[in-house]
Design an enzyme around this catalytic site. Structure first.
Site, mmCIF file in Angstrom:
data_model
loop_
_atom_site.group_PDB
_atom_site.id
_atom_site.type_symbol
_atom_site.label_atom_id
_atom_site.label_comp_id
_atom_site.label_asym_id
_atom_site.label_seq_id
_atom_site.Cartn_x
_atom_site.Cartn_y
_atom_site.Cartn_z
ATOM 1 C CG ASP A 1 49.651 34.165 37.450
ATOM 2 O OD1 ASP A 1 50.014 35.462 37.569
ATOM 3 O OD2 ASP A 1 50.328 33.345 37.667
ATOM 4 C CG HIS B 1 47.020 38.530 40.401
ATOM 5 N ND1 HIS B 1 47.412 38.855 39.185
ATOM 6 C CD2 HIS B 1 47.697 37.191 40.834
ATOM 7 C CE1 HIS B 1 47.963 37.540 38.460
ATOM 8 N NE2 HIS B 1 48.094 36.866 39.462
#
Length: 292
Positions: free
Chosen positions: A104, A272
């Site tokens: 991320d 994610h």
């Protein structure tokens, strides 16, 4: 968490960085994402430390690292400055060259590091992202709906800070639930740490500045690279969640081949938060890629 690791705080030229370090072997730097801290690596750090010296810091502004003063042009939270912090951390620890993993926001810092400090980064793995410039230039309704926070967090101070600050735990739990496939993969201990750090008003502001930088000065740096034909030279591994936004919105490998010379990768059947949702699969894929 992080049994056998040593906790340290290292002063760089730009910020004091909180980190844990453990293991023995070639150096491996792990950079976390939003809205987390180094704790996100707790399920995989032990296995990686069997082969590597693992360094897991908090990015500036995150976790227990320093919340540096902000700049009018948001440069104090540019990925260039955040990358410089971590290069200095590794140098102070005695590591001139190392392998690098970023999830991320940490992946965006890692991408910038591999460009600005190409002589330092031997191999790079990026988790569940495509390049920042690609993201902003590809926004459609689906992506904007999934990544609404990109446009919320960049609003001028103090709007997002105030709104998140009214109930930071609610926001963090809502965000982590939206990005994953539920929250069962987060241990209670890890979630308590994320909440503790996220409740700090200075951390909320720093995270907003991270996103504001991404929408301004980071794009200037990325466009300059593109104009000059500068690309990541080291081998790059892209891993992404097969049930997450990246898989639905992008040809992930193609986006990285636009900015890097040697790219491989695959989707993993998760959302994610790959290292917490699928730690064994993540570790296996990473070990297949890294140099021993």
């Amino acid at each position: 968490m992080f049994e056998g690791f040593t906790r340290r705080r290292i002063a760089t030229s730009g910020a004091e960085i909180n980190l844990v370090v453990g293991g023995d072997g070639p150096p491996l730097l792990l950079l976390h994402g939003f809205p987390q801290s180094h704790v996100m690596w707790h399920k995989v750090a032990g296995a990686l430390a069997e082969r590597f010296t693992v360094v897991a810091p908090d990015l500036r502004g995150y976790g227990d690292s320093e919340k540096v003063a902000t700049a009018e042009d948001h440069s104090s939270y540019s990925k260039r400055e955040m990358a410089r912090d971590q290069v200095e951390v590794m140098r102070i620890l005695g590591f001139e060259r190392f392998q690098l993993v970023g999830h991320d926001r940490g992946g965006r810092v890692a991408h910038r590091m591999a460009v600005d400090h190409a002589d330092r980064v031997k191999r790079l793995a990026v988790l569940d992202i495509v390049p920042t410039l690609t993201t902003f230039e590809s926004v459609d309704q689906q992506l904007a709906s999934a990544y609404y926070h990109w446009f919320f967090l960049i609003q001028p101070h103090p709007l997002p800070e105030h709104m998140i600050g009214l109930d930071p735990e609610f926001y963090l739990r809502r965000k982590t639930n939206m990005w994953g496939v539920g929250t069962a993969h987060f241990t209670a201990e890890a979630m308590a740490e994320y909440i503790r750090c996220f409740k700090n008003p200075s951390a909320i502001h720093a995270m907003c500045e991270d996103y504001r930088a991404a929408a301004t000065i980071d794009l200037e740096h990325d466009r300059a690279d593109r104009a000059a034909g500068v690309k990541v030279r080291c081998p790059l591994l892209a891993l992404w969640g097969g049930r997450a936004t990246m898989d639905r919105s992008f040809d992930v490998l193609a986006t990285w081949r636009d900015v890097a010379l040697d790219v491989q990768g695959q989707a993993i059947d998760c959302g994610h938060y790959i290292p917490e949702e699928r730690p064994e699969e993540f570790t296996a894929a990473l070990l297949d890629f890294l140099e021993p």
